[in-house]
Design an enzyme around this catalytic site. Structure first.
Site, short mmCIF file in Angstrom:
data_model
loop_
_atom_site.label_atom_id
_atom_site.label_comp_id
_atom_site.label_asym_id
_atom_site.label_seq_id
_atom_site.Cartn_x
_atom_site.Cartn_y
_atom_site.Cartn_z
N GLU A 1 -2.28 8.33 -0.84
CA GLU A 1 -2.35 7.78 -2.18
C GLU A 1 -2.51 8.92 -3.20
O GLU A 1 -3.15 9.93 -2.92
CB GLU A 1 -3.50 6.80 -2.31
CG GLU A 1 -4.89 7.39 -2.22
CD GLU A 1 -5.97 6.35 -2.45
OE1 GLU A 1 -5.64 5.22 -2.85
OE2 GLU A 1 -7.15 6.67 -2.24
N GLU B 1 0.82 -1.22 0.00
CA GLU B 1 0.00 0.00 0.00
C GLU B 1 0.85 1.26 0.00
O GLU B 1 0.44 2.29 -0.54
CB GLU B 1 -0.93 0.00 1.22
CG GLU B 1 -2.00 -1.07 1.22
CD GLU B 1 -3.14 -0.78 0.27
OE1 GLU B 1 -3.24 0.37 -0.20
OE2 GLU B 1 -3.94 -1.70 -0.02
#
Length: 273
Positions: free
Chosen positions: A144, A135
């Site tokens: 992100e 991740e």
């Protein structure tokens, strides 16, 4: 007469509150935890005492049972740095994601890595860090970059988790916490304003690790410790990667196998979701 009725009603409410305080101190006191220090958070997210709260799957508080494993002995500095050293370029997470911050956050989650056998603990730790590594790009990214303008507000759950129109609930932290309902629940459990200040997950490193441990224990611990296999944890964290051929799922599996090898434990079966 009205005043006497009001006084009587008030008295009855006080008595009822006292009765509840006496008979319900060890029962459900709040969902998704954030319990008093002497209470355990059960695997289902409720506060209480006794085996059903403090036994298998206990997420935080004075959990019992355990297997005697010291997570800090398994997650050594060498293991942790080995993940970070695989990242290339300028990584904002290099000073943010540290073993010390992880271990500090772990103090609130004694149920992590201590369920089942010693091998179960090693597999759980390997699985957790496989997902974290995937991740965050090997502990590199705090947020992100995918579609940063998307508010990630689930309108169907906005009544319970009202989205702040000036905030975005995209992925942040070790497991890239995403969506308004996850920020809301994590905030309730850990004790921060998840809906009003989601940015804190990318600015407070200990709290950031706490959100990852909270999400893991709520959603992904049981699949790995109950023998369902690593594939079930992929489904719990990102079900969109399940079905057909998925390079992302394959990346997670490869990392899991690698970390299991480093920790000296077999990855077991059912690796794909």
């Amino acid at each position: 007469m009205a005043r006497l009725v009001n006084l009587s009603s008030t008295f009855l409410l006080i008595v009822l509150a006292g009765v509840l305080a006496v008979f319900l101190p060890d029962s459900v006191l709040g969902q998704d935890c954030g319990c008093a220090p002497d209470l355990c958070c059960s695997q289902y997210g409720y506060c209480g005492k006794g085996r059903e709260y403090c036994g298998r799957g206990c997420r935080e508080g004075p959990c019992d049972g355990g297997n005697g494993v010291s997570v800090s002995d398994i997650v050594t500095q060498a293991f942790f740095d080995g993940i970070k050293n695989e990242a290339t370029g300028d990584c904002p997470g290099r000073a943010f994601y540290t073993r010390a911050n992880f271990l500090d956050a772990l103090k609130a989650y004694s149920g992590f890595g201590t369920v089942g056998s010693v091998d179960d603990s090693k597999r759980e730790i390997a699985a957790f860090f496989a997902h974290v590594s995937h991740e965050t790009g090997r502990l590199c990214f705090l947020e992100e970059n995918l579609d940063p303008e998307n508010p990630y507000c689930d309108a169907g759950k906005a009544a319970e988790y009202p989205c702040n129109p000036s905030k975005h609930y995209y992925g942040r932290g070790p497991l890239q916490l995403t969506w308004n309902y996850n920020y809301g629940d994590a905030g309730r459990s850990i004790g921060f304003d998840g809906l009003g200040n989601p940015e804190i997950v990318a600015t407070d490193p200990v709290l950031s690790f706490k959100t990852a441990l909270w999400f893991w224990l709520k959603n992904a611990q049981d699949p790995i410790t109950s023998g369902q296999g690593f594939g079930a944890t992929i489904r719990a964290i990102n079900s969109n990667e399940c079905g057909g051929s998925s390079d992302k799922a394959a990346s997670r599996i490869e990392l899991f196998q690698k970390y299991c090898g480093q920790l000296g434990v077999s990855p077991g079966g059912n690796l794909n979701c």
